[in-house]
Design a protein around this motif. Structure first.
Motif, short mmCIF file in Angstrom:
data_model
loop_
_atom_site.label_atom_id
_atom_site.label_comp_id
_atom_site.label_asym_id
_atom_site.label_seq_id
_atom_site.Cartn_x
_atom_site.Cartn_y
_atom_site.Cartn_z
N SER A 41 0.85 -1.17 0.04
CA SER A 41 0.25 0.06 -0.11
C SER A 41 0.84 1.19 0.10
O SER A 41 0.62 2.26 -0.50
N CYS A 180 -12.86 -8.49 9.41
CA CYS A 180 -12.88 -8.48 8.13
C CYS A 180 -13.98 -8.65 7.36
O CYS A 180 -15.06 -8.78 8.28
N THR A 217 -5.63 -1.34 11.20
CA THR A 217 -4.48 -1.12 10.28
C THR A 217 -5.11 -0.60 9.06
O THR A 217 -4.32 -0.34 8.10
N VAL A 218 -6.15 -0.15 8.99
CA VAL A 218 -6.52 0.42 7.46
C VAL A 218 -7.14 1.65 7.44
O VAL A 218 -7.63 2.47 6.52
N1 LIG Z 1 2.58 3.57 10.15
C1 LIG Z 1 3.50 3.04 9.31
O1 LIG Z 1 4.59 3.56 9.34
C2 LIG Z 1 2.92 2.21 8.27
C3 LIG Z 1 3.49 1.03 7.78
C4 LIG Z 1 2.96 0.39 6.92
C5 LIG Z 1 1.70 0.41 6.46
N2 LIG Z 1 0.96 1.58 6.76
C6 LIG Z 1 -0.21 1.99 6.25
O2 LIG Z 1 -1.19 0.61 6.58
C7 LIG Z 1 -2.30 0.80 5.90
C8 LIG Z 1 -2.70 -0.64 5.59
O3 LIG Z 1 -1.52 -1.33 4.71
P1 LIG Z 1 -1.86 -2.70 4.27
O4 LIG Z 1 -0.62 -3.13 3.38
O5 LIG Z 1 -2.09 -3.85 5.38
O6 LIG Z 1 -3.20 -2.57 3.51
P2 LIG Z 1 -4.02 -3.69 2.60
O7 LIG Z 1 -3.06 -4.91 2.31
O8 LIG Z 1 -4.03 -2.88 1.30
O9 LIG Z 1 -5.13 -4.20 3.52
C9 LIG Z 1 -6.39 -3.90 3.02
C10 LIG Z 1 -7.39 -4.48 3.97
O10 LIG Z 1 -8.19 -3.47 4.57
C11 LIG Z 1 -9.48 -4.00 4.47
N3 LIG Z 1 -10.61 -3.09 4.27
C12 LIG Z 1 -10.48 -2.35 3.08
N4 LIG Z 1 -11.92 -1.54 3.21
C13 LIG Z 1 -12.30 -1.70 4.65
C14 LIG Z 1 -13.24 -1.28 5.26
N5 LIG Z 1 -14.17 -0.36 4.76
N6 LIG Z 1 -13.77 -1.56 6.47
C15 LIG Z 1 -12.84 -2.62 6.84
N7 LIG Z 1 -11.86 -3.23 6.39
C16 LIG Z 1 -11.53 -2.75 5.21
C17 LIG Z 1 -9.45 -5.28 3.39
O11 LIG Z 1 -10.37 -6.27 3.90
P3 LIG Z 1 -11.71 -6.78 3.09
O12 LIG Z 1 -11.28 -6.96 1.94
O13 LIG Z 1 -12.10 -8.04 4.09
O14 LIG Z 1 -12.52 -5.45 3.44
C18 LIG Z 1 -8.14 -5.55 3.03
O15 LIG Z 1 -7.77 -6.83 3.60
C19 LIG Z 1 -1.83 1.53 4.73
O16 LIG Z 1 -2.64 2.79 4.61
C20 LIG Z 1 -0.28 2.04 4.76
O17 LIG Z 1 0.26 3.21 4.21
C21 LIG Z 1 1.57 2.32 7.88
#
Ligand SMILES: NC(=O)c1ccc[n+]([C@@H]2O[C@H](COP(=O)([O-])OP(=O)(O)OC[C@H]3O[C@@H](n4cnc5c(N)ncnc54)[C@H](OP(=O)(O)O)[C@@H]3O)[C@@H](O)[C@H]2O)c1
Length: 320
Positions: A41, A180, A217-218
Motif C-alpha cells: 500500500s 474483516c 490497520t486500515v
Molecule cells: N505507520 C506506518 O509506518 C505504516 C507502515 C506500513 C503501512 N502503513 C499503512 O497501513 C495501511 C494498511 O496497509 P496494508 O498494506 O495492510 O493494506 P492492505 O493490505 O491493502 O489492506 C487492506 C485491507 O483493508 C480491509 N478493508 C478495506 N476496506 C475496508 C473497510 N471499509 N472496512 C474494514 N476493512 C476494510 C480489506 O479487507 P476486506 O477485503 O475484508 O474488506 C483488506 O484486507 C496503509 O494505509 C499503509 O500506508 C503504515
C-alpha cells in the motif's frame, strides 16, 4: 538491469519497464540479485503522491526516488571489501526502509540494514512479502507492550499488516479477534484468530465486548466508537492514520477519562526485527499470505489491483 521506473506521479501506467545501470556495492554494501519483491500500500501512496504530504518528502513536482519497492528476497551476488555479516551466495530478505528500489533486478544495500538470512523452508516470494506487514505489526505491538492473555482486536485483519498483526499477537499470547469482510473470514481464522467478526454483518463497537488493544490497520473505523470499546488503560493503535487521525488520537490520549493511549506514526525497524520474523517463520508461527503473484513486467496491473484496497495479505512480484 531491468527495473520499473516512474518519473511522474499518477496512475499505474506511470510505471515503465526500463533498462538502467546495474549498481556497484560500496565498501560496506552487499549487491543483491532480487528474486522477488511485493507491491505494498505504501508503494501505491508514493506512486500517486497521496496524501499530498508525500510530495514534501519525495519531490514536490515529480518523484526524486524513481524506483519503488521496499521489500525483497534474493541472493548476494557481490560484496564490498568491508562487509563482514554476509558472504557471496547467501540468500537474504529484508526491508529497504525509505531508500526503496526493489522493483529491479539488483539493489545495493548496507550490510547493517534491515536484512536477515532468508528462511530455507520458504520461497523468495514468500520471504519477500513478510517484512512490510511484519515490521509494521511488530513495531506497534512492541510499542503497546502486548501481554499474554490480553484481548486484542485487529481491524483490517486480512491485509498485509492485519495478517501479520493477527499472527504476531497470537505469538505474544493474546486472545485475538480479527475483523474483516465475509470472503476473508476463513483466512483470518486460519491465521489463528480466536474469533472473527465480519464487518458487513456486525459492528464490533456495538456488541458489548471490550479490548485491551485495538489495532486499526486500515484507517476505516471511527476513532470515537473504538475508544468506547477499549478497557481502562487500553491502547488504540492507528497504524494507517493520516494527519487528522493523528491529531484526533493525540487529543483523545490527553482528554479521555479512561486513561487510554493512542499509538500512531511512522514505524522503525532493524536487522534484529527481520531476524525475529525469521525465527517465527522457522518455528511455523508466521506464515506468508499471498493473494496473487505478478511478473515485474506486469507491475502496472499489480498496482491497479492493490489500489482497490481489498487484497488478501500480499501481492508478490517475481523477478527473473
Ligand atoms: N505507520 C506506518 O509506518 C505504516 C507502515 C506500513 C503501512 N502503513 C499503512 O497501513 C495501511 C494498511 O496497509 P496494508 O498494506 O495492510 O493494506 P492492505 O493490505 O491493502 O489492506 C487492506 C485491507 O483493508 C480491509 N478493508 C478495506 N476496506 C475496508 C473497510 N471499509 N472496512 C474494514 N476493512 C476494510 C480489506 O479487507 P476486506 O477485503 O475484508 O474488506 C483488506 O484486507 C496503509 O494505509 C499503509 O500506508 C503504515
Amino acid at each position: 538491469m531491468k527495473a520499473i521506473v516512474y518519473t511522474q506521479y499518477g496512475s499505474p501506467e506511470v510505471l515503465k519497464l526500463k533498462d538502467v545501470e546495474k549498481p556497484i556495492p560500496k565498501h560496506n554494501e552487499i549487491l543483491i540479485r532480487i528474486r522477488a519483491t511485493a507491491v505494498n500500500s505504501g508503494d501505491v501512496r508514493l506512486r500517486k503522491a497521496d496524501p499530498f504530504a508525500v510530495r514534501l518528502f519525495f519531490g514536490l513536482f515529480k518523484p526524486k526516488t524513481n524506483i519503488l519497492g521496499s521489500v525483497f528476497s534474493g541472493e548476494i551476488e557481490s560484496i564490498g571489501s568491508g562487509v563482514q555479516r554476509f558472504k557471496v551466495g547467501d540468500e537474504v530478505f529484508g526491508h529497504t526502509d525509505m531508500s526503496f528500489g526493489t522493483y529491479a533486478a539488483y539493489k545495493c544495500f548496507p550490510e547493517n540494514g534491515s536484512i536477515a538470512l532468508k528462511p530455507t523452508t520458504i520461497s523468495h516470494q514468500e520471504a519477500a512479502v513478510i517484512p512490510f506487514g511484519g515490521t509494521t505489526a511488530l513495531h506497534f505491538l512492541k510499542k503497546a507492550s502486548i501481554q499474554k492473555g490480553q484481548k486484542v482486536l485487529v481491524f483490517g485483519a486480512s491485509g498485509a499488516v492485519g495478517t501479520a498483526a493477527v499472527q504476531l499477537a497470537k505469538h505474544f499470547g493474546a486472545i485475538v479477534t480479527g475483523v474483516c469482510s465475509t470472503t476473508n473470514v476463513d483466512l483470518v481464522k486460519s491465521l489463528g484468530a480466536d474469533k472473527v467478526i465480519d464487518y458487513t454483518k456486525e459492528d464490533f463497537t456495538k456488541n458489548g465486548e471490550t479490548y485491551d488493544v485495538i489495532f486499526d490497520t486500515v484507517n476505516k473505523m471511527s476513532i470515537s466508537d473504538s475508544l468506547q470499546t477499549l478497557k481502562i488503560y487500553g491502547i488504540l493503535i492507528l497504524s494507517a492514520a493520516g494527519f487528522s487521525e493523528m491529531v484526533q488520537g493525540t487529543w483523545a490520549s490527553i482528554t479521555n477519562s479512561n486513561k487510554i493511549k493512542v499509538l500512531t506514526g511512522m514505524i522503525r525497524h532493524s536487522a534484529e526485527d527481520i531476524n525475529f520474523l525469521k525465527t517465527l517463520i522457522d518455528a511455523g508461527q508466521l506464515k506468508s499470505v499471498i493473494d496473487r503473484t505478478y511478473s515485474l513486467e506486469q507491475m502496472a496491473e499489480a498496482h491497479a489491483y492493490v489500489e482497490k484496497g481489498h487484497k488478501k495479505g500480499n501481492i508478490a512480484i517475481e523477478i527473473h
